[in-house]
Design an enzyme around this catalytic site. Structure first.
Site, PDB file in Angstrom:
ATOM      1  CE  LYS A 250      -4.368  -1.929   1.421  1.00 25.43           C
ATOM      2  NZ  LYS A 250      -5.403  -2.144   2.442  1.00 25.43           N
ATOM      3  NE  ARG A 284      -7.647  -8.158   0.676  1.00 27.30           N
ATOM      4  CZ  ARG A 284      -7.228  -7.301  -0.236  1.00 27.30           C
ATOM      5  NH1 ARG A 284      -6.230  -6.487   0.020  1.00 27.30           N
ATOM      6  NH2 ARG A 284      -7.814  -7.252  -1.423  1.00 27.30           N
TER       7      ARG A 284
HETATM    8  C1  7PJ Z   1      -8.302  -4.370   1.763  1.00 28.30           C
HETATM    9  C2  7PJ Z   1      -9.383  -5.089   1.285  1.00 28.30           C
HETATM   10  C3  7PJ Z   1      -8.010  -4.414   3.165  1.00 28.30           C
HETATM   11  C4  7PJ Z   1      -9.896  -5.879   3.373  1.00 28.30           C
HETATM   12  C5  7PJ Z   1      -8.457  -4.036  -0.346  1.00 28.30           C
HETATM   13  C6  7PJ Z   1      -5.513  -3.238  -1.731  1.00 28.30           C
HETATM   14  C7  7PJ Z   1      -6.755  -2.459  -1.855  1.00 28.30           C
HETATM   15  N1  7PJ Z   1     -10.179  -5.843   2.066  1.00 28.30           N
HETATM   16  N2  7PJ Z   1      -9.466  -4.869  -0.052  1.00 28.30           N
HETATM   17  N3  7PJ Z   1      -8.850  -5.181   3.916  1.00 28.30           N
HETATM   18  N4  7PJ Z   1      -7.712  -3.730   0.723  1.00 28.30           N
HETATM   19  N5  7PJ Z   1     -10.669  -6.601   4.193  1.00 28.30           N
HETATM   20  O1  7PJ Z   1      -5.467  -4.443  -1.841  1.00 28.30           O
HETATM   21  O2  7PJ Z   1      -4.480  -2.549  -1.544  1.00 28.30           O
HETATM   22  O3  7PJ Z   1      -7.082  -3.786   3.699  1.00 28.30           O
HETATM   23  S1  7PJ Z   1      -8.203  -3.463  -1.961  1.00 28.30           S
END
Ligand code: 7PJ
Length: 310
Positions: A250, A284
């Site tokens: 990020k 994640r």
């Molecule tokens: C996240 C997400 C996060 C959850 C994205 C990216 C942007 N879902 N979807 N948490 N970020 N739960 O992958 O940088 O931080 S999309």
């Protein structure tokens, strides 16, 4: 349920080993239609598969469903416990995608993955229609970046389907969130928001044990906000729900290192490990292979290695 479906370290530990474990077991076990995710003695890893032309890191790489599914399978081989499939980029300022388009992107990938992998699949969407179709094709978890706010049907869906749901904090919408993020006390406000959405979900009929919380790193936050939240994760972990953190590649990492998304792997691993030690249960990431190795060492420090010599 077969042993292969139990994604846990399967390890018994004595009370003397509780030191670094912020949890007493509450909020650490998530049951899904494709097995149990047990974060009591190991960190659960979620691999990201964006089926979009415009995601900030992997956009455009996986529009071909065969390619996306193959990438998911190799993520599972290298240690992903969950695959998170998304069909709409939520990077700052990204355009909204129609429901039809989003369905056409994600469903073929879920169908293919469901034939080949046993791990739970999550669908990254705030649209109930997309989530519903994904669950029918074999998805197991709903990852809603709006925490049930954008689509009134979403709470009804996860209640009826009795599936785990991720409630993520975001200030504003993906279109507006980075315009001027503002908080008086970011940790307190994120905690209050998550507590309110957990209450809302429970009142709608969602089982408490099916609710995963997430501070939403990068969603309407400055560099300082993101760092304060990561530092404050123990406060969020103490809410008693499984805690998911997504920091992978990020912008805040790019700001610290002055590096583009494709050069943020080491910074992402540092953030993942910091989150693990601060009490996150699920991480994640885009880079499953590399992050899994780092987390294995972090988990060994936290919990020991099964069968290790003293
Ligand atoms: C996240 C997400 C996060 C959850 C994205 C990216 C942007 N879902 N979807 N948490 N970020 N739960 O992958 O940088 O931080 S999309």
């Amino acid at each position: 349920m077969s042993d292969a479906n139990i994604h846990s370290a399967n390890r018994s530990g004595g009370d003397s080993e509780k030191g670094l474990d912020s949890m007493d077991g509450r909020g650490c076990v998530i049951k899904t239609r494709h097995g149990m995710l047990d974060a009591r003695r190991r960190t659960v890893l979620m691999g990201i598969i964006n089926v979009t032309p415009d995601s900030f890191y992997d956009g455009g790489k996986r529009l071909d469903p065969d390619r996306a599914a193959a990438d998911g399978m190799s993520m599972v081989e290298t240690g992903a416990d969950i695959l998170d499939i998304g069909g709409e980029s939520t990077r700052p300022g990204a355009g909204v995608v129609s429901t039809e388009e989003e369905l056409q992107r994600v469903l073929p990938v879920i169908q293919r993955l469901r034939r080949h992998v046993k791990v739970p699949i999550s669908i990254d969407t705030y649209k109930a229609q997309v989530a519903r179709a994904a669950l029918i094709e074999g998805a197991d978890i709903v990852n809603d970046i709006s925490a049930l706010r954008f689509d009134p049907q979403m709470a009804l869906l996860v209640t009826a389907e009795k599936v785990p749901v991720v409630l993520m904090h975001m200030q504003g919408t993906p279109q507006t969130m980075q315009a001027e993020p503002h908080y008086k006390d970011v940790l307190r406000e994120v905690q209050d928001f998550l507590a309110a959405q957990v209450r809302f979900a429970i009142e709608a009929g969602v089982d408490r044990e099916n609710i995963i919380i997430d501070p939403g790193i990068g969603f309407g936050k400055t560099l300082d906000h993101n760092l304060t939240l990561l530092r404050g994760l123990p406060t969020l972990a103490s809410m008693g729900q499984p805690l998911l953190v997504g920091a992978s590649r990020k912008t805040f990492i790019g700001k610290i290192l002055r590096l583009e998304p494709d050069e943020r792997l080491e910074g992402s691993i540092a953030a993942a490990i910091a989150a693990v030690f601060a009490g996150a249960h699920i991480i994640r990431v885009h880079d499953v292979n590399e992050t899994r190795k780092a987390i294995r060492v972090a988990d060994a420090i936290r919990f020991g290695v099964p069968g290790a010599q003293r």
